[in-house]
Design a protein around this motif. Structure first.
Motif, short mmCIF file in Angstrom:
data_model
loop_
_atom_site.label_atom_id
_atom_site.label_comp_id
_atom_site.label_asym_id
_atom_site.label_seq_id
_atom_site.Cartn_x
_atom_site.Cartn_y
_atom_site.Cartn_z
N LYS A 281 -45.15 -16.08 -47.90
CA LYS A 281 -44.05 -16.58 -48.72
C LYS A 281 -44.49 -16.75 -50.17
O LYS A 281 -43.75 -16.43 -51.10
CB LYS A 281 -43.55 -17.91 -48.13
CG LYS A 281 -42.30 -18.45 -48.75
CD LYS A 281 -41.88 -19.71 -48.01
CE LYS A 281 -40.62 -20.31 -48.57
NZ LYS A 281 -40.25 -21.54 -47.86
N ARG A 282 -45.72 -17.25 -50.38
CA ARG A 282 -46.23 -17.41 -51.75
C ARG A 282 -46.36 -16.06 -52.46
O ARG A 282 -46.05 -15.95 -53.64
CB ARG A 282 -47.57 -18.16 -51.73
CG ARG A 282 -47.43 -19.64 -51.39
CD ARG A 282 -48.70 -20.42 -51.66
NE ARG A 282 -49.84 -19.98 -50.87
CZ ARG A 282 -50.16 -20.48 -49.67
NH1 ARG A 282 -49.40 -21.41 -49.11
NH2 ARG A 282 -51.22 -20.03 -49.03
N VAL A 283 -46.81 -15.03 -51.73
CA VAL A 283 -46.91 -13.69 -52.32
C VAL A 283 -45.52 -13.19 -52.71
O VAL A 283 -45.33 -12.66 -53.81
CB VAL A 283 -47.58 -12.70 -51.34
CG1 VAL A 283 -47.47 -11.27 -51.86
CG2 VAL A 283 -49.03 -13.07 -51.11
N LEU A 284 -44.55 -13.37 -51.84
CA LEU A 284 -43.19 -12.91 -52.13
C LEU A 284 -42.60 -13.65 -53.32
O LEU A 284 -41.90 -13.07 -54.15
CB LEU A 284 -42.31 -13.08 -50.90
CG LEU A 284 -42.68 -12.22 -49.69
CD1 LEU A 284 -41.80 -12.55 -48.50
CD2 LEU A 284 -42.60 -10.74 -50.02
N GLN A 285 -42.89 -14.94 -53.44
CA GLN A 285 -42.40 -15.71 -54.59
C GLN A 285 -43.03 -15.23 -55.89
O GLN A 285 -42.36 -15.12 -56.91
CB GLN A 285 -42.67 -17.21 -54.38
CG GLN A 285 -41.77 -17.83 -53.34
CD GLN A 285 -42.17 -19.26 -52.98
OE1 GLN A 285 -43.31 -19.67 -53.17
NE2 GLN A 285 -41.23 -19.99 -52.42
N ARG A 286 -44.33 -14.90 -55.85
CA ARG A 286 -44.99 -14.34 -57.05
C ARG A 286 -44.36 -13.01 -57.43
O ARG A 286 -44.10 -12.75 -58.60
CB ARG A 286 -46.49 -14.11 -56.78
CG ARG A 286 -47.35 -15.32 -56.87
CD ARG A 286 -48.84 -14.99 -56.96
NE ARG A 286 -49.29 -13.87 -56.17
CZ ARG A 286 -49.98 -13.98 -55.03
NH1 ARG A 286 -50.26 -15.16 -54.53
NH2 ARG A 286 -50.38 -12.91 -54.39
#
Length: 198
Positions: A188-193
């Motif tokens: 999820k953090r990668v997708l948000q970045r």
């Protein structure tokens, strides 16, 4: 899944629909639904349920691509499984042009990092590999294309997603669910970045 979902996963049935040239599909509702195609029994399909919610009607529903819920509605629609004759063929025969951007191997011998501290690089196609009873190590040892390589050379990350497991082994089907939960926040953090960059 809720009845009002616009798409449902189902399995085609052997049973024929009366007065119809379509195929009946079990989508987990009180009645089977009719689709607009003739398919063999046992085929997994994604069915667009449409606006007509009357299950008594012989209204044929449409079969759609399994990627449609993700592409159109941003819904998680399950993972894909494919047969590979060896661990190297998993990578070599990737269905994605250019292969996988980031490959993660999972094992009780992998590095233990808290999910909250795991930082993944940006990726378009992530592969998470699970070993059998003897682990990924044996799969690599048995693969003629990977002779002499160790697990850390084959995967970008080699992680223990089930630390302190409390048993000698965890069945693969258990490890998949545990690991999907473990990777949820880091992915999820990668997708948000990625979203912030675009």
């Amino acid at each position: 899944m809720h009845f009002l979902d616009t798409k449902k996963k189902g399995v085609t049935l052997k049973e024929q629909a009366p007065k119809s040239s379509g195929t009946l599909v079990d989508v987990g509702l009180s009645k089977n639904v009719l689709i607009d195609k003739l398919l063999e029994p046992g085929v997994r399909v994604t069915v667009a349920m449409g606006m007509n919610r009357n299950l008594d009607a012989d209204f044929p529903r449409q079969v759609v691509s399994s990627s449609k819920p993700r592409e159109e509605e941003g819904m998680y629609w399950g993972y894909k499984v494919r047969y590979a004759s060896s661990i190297s063929s998993v990578f070599k025969d990737s269905p994605y042009k250019g292969g996988y951007d980031h490959m993660i191997g999972t094992s009780e011998h992998g590095q233990s990092i808290k999910s909250s501290e795991l930082k993944l690089p940006s990726f378009r196609h992530l592969l998470i590999a699970f070993g059998g009873l003897a682990g990924l190590e044996e799969s690599i040892e048995e693969d003629n294309n990977l002779k002499g390589k160790n697990v850390q050379e084959v995967f970008d990350s080699y992680l223990n997603t089930c630390p302190n497991q409390g048993s000698r082994t965890i069945r693969t089907e258990e490890a998949i669910f545990i690991s999907l939960q473990y990777f949820q926040e880091p992915i999820k953090r990668v997708l948000q970045r990625y979203e912030c960059q675009n």
